[in-house]
Design a protein around this motif. Structure first.
Motif: not given
Length: 356
Positions: A204-210, A318-324, A335-340
């Protein structure tokens, strides 16, 4: 180790691990990738600075456009009745020069060191968890049929209430010694966010940085301290006799990138990590306090509007949601368990124990 949950009864068992040499090679490769990602963020910022200079052929033209955009931000804040920056400045100026100098020092000094320390702490904890808890375990084999399910695979055939994990779930579970606060070797790392949370936050940090760097090119905006006729004061210039714009241009820092605020964007990133994944409530509270401190610093020093911080926070969410939701489950299935909805993402005040 793995913890398999069946109807609330956990069963812990060992998982066959890789050879020691292979584990360390994998961890070394992970460190290389993490450092490469960090370097890419710096490279993106520098390229945006160069691109902004090419787009606006002269510095005078760049400054004129940035000041015009700053007045547009002022107009939006006045329409929303949140034009409080000048009153905040004058209120803090009444506290004395020593306090203002401390705020200036905090703004100019602690921004990057805190971000880097937060990154190193959580990266170290993530790598240690991978090495200790068997996250770098070998792939499932026919001799071990219990490993048919991955660490985060959910049995979707079982009925579960909405928003809760299914009845049969495999989640990473480090050995108790890795979370033992009485052990000096783990007393610091035990406060880091869990590995799944770190991976989601890193992406999320990388995406938000962009997002933030891209908008600074498309929408150059002057900081409030350049709008002296609106009553703003450049506290850094007044109390430390340092011309911040000259330093920024010398260090290839875009002086017209007030919108959105990269300072608050980084602080908000740290705060979200501590708020969502902090193992202890005190760290979640500190995550909120740190964001308030940075917000006060960027406003009191006359470097950002409130709207700059709000846009940066919106990009972060927004970046956190896209990453999550998409990026982390695709590039890092562990880390896909976070979606569950399992132990990765939770609000701190809704959990009784932060170490489980």
């Amino acid at each position: 180790y793995q913890r398999r949950v069946h109807g609330g009864n956990p069963k812990i068992r060992k998982v066959p691990a890789m050879a020691t040499g292979t584990v360390y090679r994998v961890l070394l490769y992970r460190v290389f990738i993490e450092v490469l990602l960090l370097a890419s963020g710096i490279y993106i910022y520098e390229q945006c600075y160069i691109l902004s200079g090419k787009y606006f052929s002269t510095t005078a033209n760049h400054k004129a456009v940035a000041i015009t955009n700053a007045y547009r931000v002022v107009a939006v804040e006045e329409a929303l009745h949140i034009m409080w920056e000048a009153s905040w400045q004058h209120a803090f100026l009444q506290t004395g020069s020593a306090f203002i100098r401390a705020v200036n020092f905090f703004y100019m000094t602690f921004h990057l060191p805190i971000c880097i320390a937060f990154w190193i702490l959580n990266l170290t904890a993530c790598l240690k968890a991978d090495r200790t808890s068997g996250c770098a375990a070998s792939a499932p084999t026919a001799e071990d049929p219990d490993l048919e399910m991955s660490l985060v695979q959910i049995d979707r055939t079982s009925a579960s209430p909405p928003g809760r994990p299914a009845a049969s779930t495999l989640v990473p579970f480090p050995p108790p010694s890795s979370l033992d606060n009485s052990n000096p070797q783990h007393s610091v790392l035990s406060y880091a966010i869990p590995p799944d949370g770190y991976r989601i936050m890193r992406n999320a940090f990388i995406l938000s940085h962009v997002f933030i760097c891209g908008m600074s090119v498309l929408y150059p905006c002057a900081p409030p301290r350049m709008l002296e006729e609106r009553g703003f004061i450049d506290t850094i210039l007044k109390y430390t006799h340092t011309h911040l714009q000259t330093i920024e241009e010398r260090m290839m820092i875009n002086p017209f990138a007030a919108m959105p605020s990269l300072h608050f964007g980084y602080a908000n990133w740290i705060g979200m990590g501590l708020l969502f994944w902090g193992r202890h409530r005190v760290w979640s509270v500190l995550g909120v306090v740190y964001q308030v401190m940075v917000l006060a610093a960027i406003v009191v020093t006359g470097n950002h509007f409130f709207l700059d911080a709000a846009v940066a926070a919106a990009f972060n969410f927004l970046a956190l949601w896209l990453s999550f939701r998409f990026i982390t489950p695709y590039f890092d299935p562990a880390s896909a368990g976070a979606r569950a909805g399992d132990t990765c993402l939770h609000w701190p005040f809704l959990a009784d124990s932060r170490s489980e």
